[in-house]
Design a protein around this motif. Sequence first.
Motif, mmCIF file in Angstrom:
data_model
loop_
_atom_site.group_PDB
_atom_site.id
_atom_site.type_symbol
_atom_site.label_atom_id
_atom_site.label_comp_id
_atom_site.label_asym_id
_atom_site.label_seq_id
_atom_site.Cartn_x
_atom_site.Cartn_y
_atom_site.Cartn_z
ATOM 1 N N ALA A 1 0.836 -1.209 0.000
ATOM 2 C CA ALA A 1 0.000 0.000 0.000
ATOM 3 C C ALA A 1 0.873 1.264 0.000
ATOM 4 N N ALA A 2 1.966 1.241 0.765
ATOM 5 C CA ALA A 2 2.879 2.399 0.798
ATOM 6 C C ALA A 2 3.539 2.618 -0.557
ATOM 7 N N LEU A 3 3.955 1.542 -1.194
ATOM 8 C CA LEU A 3 4.572 1.664 -2.518
ATOM 9 C C LEU A 3 3.576 2.205 -3.548
ATOM 10 N N ARG A 4 2.362 1.739 -3.483
ATOM 11 C CA ARG A 4 1.344 2.239 -4.419
ATOM 12 C C ARG A 4 1.047 3.706 -4.171
ATOM 13 N N ALA A 5 1.135 4.158 -2.918
ATOM 14 C CA ALA A 5 0.876 5.558 -2.603
ATOM 15 C C ALA A 5 1.976 6.469 -3.153
ATOM 16 N N ILE A 6 3.176 5.934 -3.282
ATOM 17 C CA ILE A 6 4.301 6.710 -3.825
ATOM 18 C C ILE A 6 4.104 6.873 -5.308
#
Length: 69
Positions: free
Chosen positions: A64-69
């Motif tokens: 989820a953090a990677l997708r938010a970046i």
Amino acid sequence: MSAHSPGPWKVRTFGESPQNPRIAVEDADGKWIADARPWARSDRSIAEQEANARLIAAAPELLAALRAI
């Protein structure tokens, strides 16, 4: 990209004895994701196995953090 089991994932410790626990990762539905106990490598400490399980359990949050970046 294929879908993965829903998060959050959690570490669950159970098993035969405190000296030889089974350390697993389960998804939000209680389904088994991974076994952190090294069948082929008995030289890993329980602390290392638990750390590996926590890293595996963090996968949905990391994705989820990677997708938010």
